[in-house]
Design a protein around this motif. Structure first.
Motif, PDB file in Angstrom:
ATOM      1  N   ILE A  18      21.965  59.597  39.306  1.00  0.00           N
ATOM      2  CA  ILE A  18      23.222  60.048  39.238  1.00  0.00           C
ATOM      3  C   ILE A  18      23.885  59.761  37.992  1.00  0.00           C
ATOM      4  O   ILE A  18      24.574  58.606  37.810  1.00  0.00           O
ATOM      5  N   VAL A  19      23.407  60.065  36.759  1.00  0.00           N
ATOM      6  CA  VAL A  19      23.607  59.764  35.481  1.00  0.00           C
ATOM      7  C   VAL A  19      24.062  61.104  34.768  1.00  0.00           C
ATOM      8  O   VAL A  19      23.382  62.023  34.555  1.00  0.00           O
ATOM      9  N   PRO A  20      24.890  61.076  33.971  1.00  0.00           N
ATOM     10  CA  PRO A  20      25.177  62.143  32.948  1.00  0.00           C
ATOM     11  C   PRO A  20      24.127  62.614  31.933  1.00  0.00           C
ATOM     12  O   PRO A  20      23.580  61.705  31.436  1.00  0.00           O
ATOM     13  N   PRO A  21      23.756  63.831  31.816  1.00  0.00           N
ATOM     14  CA  PRO A  21      22.803  64.289  30.960  1.00  0.00           C
ATOM     15  C   PRO A  21      22.877  63.469  29.428  1.00  0.00           C
ATOM     16  O   PRO A  21      24.072  63.835  28.891  1.00  0.00           O
ATOM     17  N   SER A  22      22.041  62.783  28.904  1.00  0.00           N
ATOM     18  CA  SER A  22      22.309  61.986  27.552  1.00  0.00           C
ATOM     19  C   SER A  22      20.925  61.567  27.137  1.00  0.00           C
ATOM     20  O   SER A  22      19.989  61.674  27.854  1.00  0.00           O
ATOM     21  N   THR A  23      21.059  61.054  26.226  1.00  0.00           N
ATOM     22  CA  THR A  23      19.539  60.372  25.377  1.00  0.00           C
ATOM     23  C   THR A  23      19.274  59.296  26.377  1.00  0.00           C
ATOM     24  O   THR A  23      18.220  58.851  26.838  1.00  0.00           O
ATOM     25  N   VAL A  24      20.244  58.533  27.005  1.00  0.00           N
ATOM     26  CA  VAL A  24      20.089  57.686  28.172  1.00  0.00           C
ATOM     27  C   VAL A  24      19.373  57.902  29.088  1.00  0.00           C
ATOM     28  O   VAL A  24      18.245  57.495  29.704  1.00  0.00           O
ATOM     29  N   LEU A  35       6.069  55.141  35.280  1.00  0.00           N
ATOM     30  CA  LEU A  35       5.805  54.039  36.330  1.00  0.00           C
ATOM     31  C   LEU A  35       5.270  55.071  37.805  1.00  0.00           C
ATOM     32  O   LEU A  35       5.044  54.095  38.637  1.00  0.00           O
ATOM     33  N   GLY A  36       5.246  56.245  37.494  1.00  0.00           N
ATOM     34  CA  GLY A  36       4.779  56.967  38.640  1.00  0.00           C
ATOM     35  C   GLY A  36       5.523  57.677  39.647  1.00  0.00           C
ATOM     36  O   GLY A  36       5.233  58.313  40.666  1.00  0.00           O
ATOM     37  N   LEU A  37       6.974  57.494  39.391  1.00  0.00           N
ATOM     38  CA  LEU A  37       7.867  58.104  40.032  1.00  0.00           C
ATOM     39  C   LEU A  37       8.328  59.572  39.592  1.00  0.00           C
ATOM     40  O   LEU A  37       7.975  59.955  38.426  1.00  0.00           O
ATOM     41  N   THR A  38       8.661  60.298  40.853  1.00  0.00           N
ATOM     42  CA  THR A  38       9.123  61.652  40.101  1.00  0.00           C
ATOM     43  C   THR A  38      10.586  61.530  40.167  1.00  0.00           C
ATOM     44  O   THR A  38      11.437  60.442  40.755  1.00  0.00           O
ATOM     45  N   VAL A  39      11.406  62.437  39.248  1.00  0.00           N
ATOM     46  CA  VAL A  39      12.702  62.284  38.954  1.00  0.00           C
ATOM     47  C   VAL A  39      13.529  63.446  39.295  1.00  0.00           C
ATOM     48  O   VAL A  39      13.026  64.557  39.231  1.00  0.00           O
ATOM     49  N   ALA A  40      14.692  63.312  39.784  1.00  0.00           N
ATOM     50  CA  ALA A  40      15.627  64.434  40.197  1.00  0.00           C
ATOM     51  C   ALA A  40      16.934  63.983  39.967  1.00  0.00           C
ATOM     52  O   ALA A  40      17.408  62.912  40.202  1.00  0.00           O
ATOM     53  N   SER A  41      17.653  65.009  39.237  1.00  0.00           N
ATOM     54  CA  SER A  41      19.094  64.696  39.057  1.00  0.00           C
ATOM     55  C   SER A  41      19.975  65.305  40.082  1.00  0.00           C
ATOM     56  O   SER A  41      19.847  66.573  40.538  1.00  0.00           O
ATOM     57  N   VAL A  42      20.990  64.598  40.490  1.00  0.00           N
ATOM     58  CA  VAL A  42      22.125  65.143  41.440  1.00  0.00           C
ATOM     59  C   VAL A  42      23.507  65.128  40.664  1.00  0.00           C
ATOM     60  O   VAL A  42      24.525  65.290  41.472  1.00  0.00           O
ATOM     61  N   VAL A  43      23.513  65.406  39.440  1.00  0.00           N
ATOM     62  CA  VAL A  43      24.630  65.402  38.755  1.00  0.00           C
ATOM     63  C   VAL A  43      24.697  66.580  37.841  1.00  0.00           C
ATOM     64  O   VAL A  43      24.306  66.537  36.564  1.00  0.00           O
ATOM     65  N   PRO A  44      24.770  67.897  38.504  1.00  0.00           N
ATOM     66  CA  PRO A  44      24.850  69.074  37.438  1.00  0.00           C
ATOM     67  C   PRO A  44      25.842  69.205  36.563  1.00  0.00           C
ATOM     68  O   PRO A  44      26.915  68.166  36.629  1.00  0.00           O
ATOM     69  N   ALA A  45      25.435  69.547  35.287  1.00  0.00           N
ATOM     70  CA  ALA A  45      26.526  69.316  34.118  1.00  0.00           C
ATOM     71  C   ALA A  45      27.875  70.008  34.518  1.00  0.00           C
ATOM     72  O   ALA A  45      28.014  71.258  35.049  1.00  0.00           O
ATOM     73  N   GLY A  46      28.878  69.064  34.339  1.00  0.00           N
ATOM     74  CA  GLY A  46      30.351  69.813  34.584  1.00  0.00           C
ATOM     75  C   GLY A  46      30.644  69.598  36.071  1.00  0.00           C
ATOM     76  O   GLY A  46      31.735  70.096  36.323  1.00  0.00           O
ATOM     77  N   GLU A  47      30.128  68.857  36.972  1.00  0.00           N
ATOM     78  CA  GLU A  47      30.349  68.945  38.355  1.00  0.00           C
ATOM     79  C   GLU A  47      30.505  67.383  38.533  1.00  0.00           C
ATOM     80  O   GLU A  47      29.773  66.570  38.231  1.00  0.00           O
TER      81      GLU A  47
END
Length: 213
Positions: A18-24, A35-47
């Motif tokens: 739950i992090v805005p898209p950025s270099t971070v 580290l072996g994790l899969t990554v999914a974003s739950v913060v679509p841009a602008g929402e």
């Protein structure tokens, strides 16, 4: 109940960002995948972010949330004291209000922004294992509370046997304890069934043996 197993390998887990898209975000996601994790974003841009903690998998998912975001979909009222999954908070501005928000979400690990890859593993390690430790403590407390509430049924059952069969309190307790073991039930649950008259076999289990004594 035994202590939780120490988790040191996070391969196969999923990180929900739950992090805005950025270099971070890119640095964090890259380190997590190493580290072996899969990554999914739950913060679509602008929402505005939204996440239902109730549908998460406590064994395989970790939430990483940016404490600098307004989180209308993650209000503290929607989360229990300990969320079902480990939560890692990202901290940029150490304002008390933002730290309070992460605390209310049940964060057990922190990552300081800007993120350095070397600090991610330590944050995951602390967040996951502290979350598991607290979950075990909560389960123990719940079991103790359940037994505490059940003690009143034990007292009532003891008094009932004393009145109906002329036993003293020690003999009545021992009779109930043996019958509960024979029925393979916790003493509190057995006494509740006896006091409330369900099932009828609960009362029948005590009476014949007392008649023979």
């Amino acid at each position: 109940m035994t202590n939780p197993r120490l988790i040191q390998n996070f391969s196969g887990a999923q990180a929900l960002l739950i992090v805005p898209p950025s270099t971070v975000t890119d640095i964090l996601a890259g380190t997590l995948m190493k580290l072996g994790l899969t990554v999914a974003s739950v913060v679509p841009a602008g929402e505005a972010p939204w996440l239902d903690f109730g549908i998460l998998d406590p064994e395989h998912q970790i939430v990483i949330v940016d404490g600098d975001l307004p989180l209308p979909g993650l209000a503290a009222s929607a989360v229990s004291d300990l969320p079902p999954v480990p939560v890692v908070g990202l901290v940029g501005v150490e304002a008390p209000s933002r730290l309070k928000g992460l605390l209310q979400l049940g964060a057990t690990g922190l990552l300081r922004k800007p993120i350095h890859g070397a600090s991610v593993y330590a944050a995951l390690f602390l967040a996951v294992n502290e979350h598991n430790r607290r979950r075990v403590l909560e389960e123990r407390l719940a079991r103790h509370e359940e037994r505490r509430r059940g003690r009143r049924h034990v007292v009532k059952a003891i008094l009932r046997l004393m009145q109906e069969h002329g036993l003293d309190d020690d003999a009545a307790y021992e009779a109930l304890r043996r019958d509960a073991m024979r029925a393979r039930q916790p003493l509190e649950a057995y006494c509740e069934a006896l006091v409330q008259g369900r099932p009828s076999i609960a009362a029948a289990a005590v009476t014949p043996r007392l008649a023979r004594s």
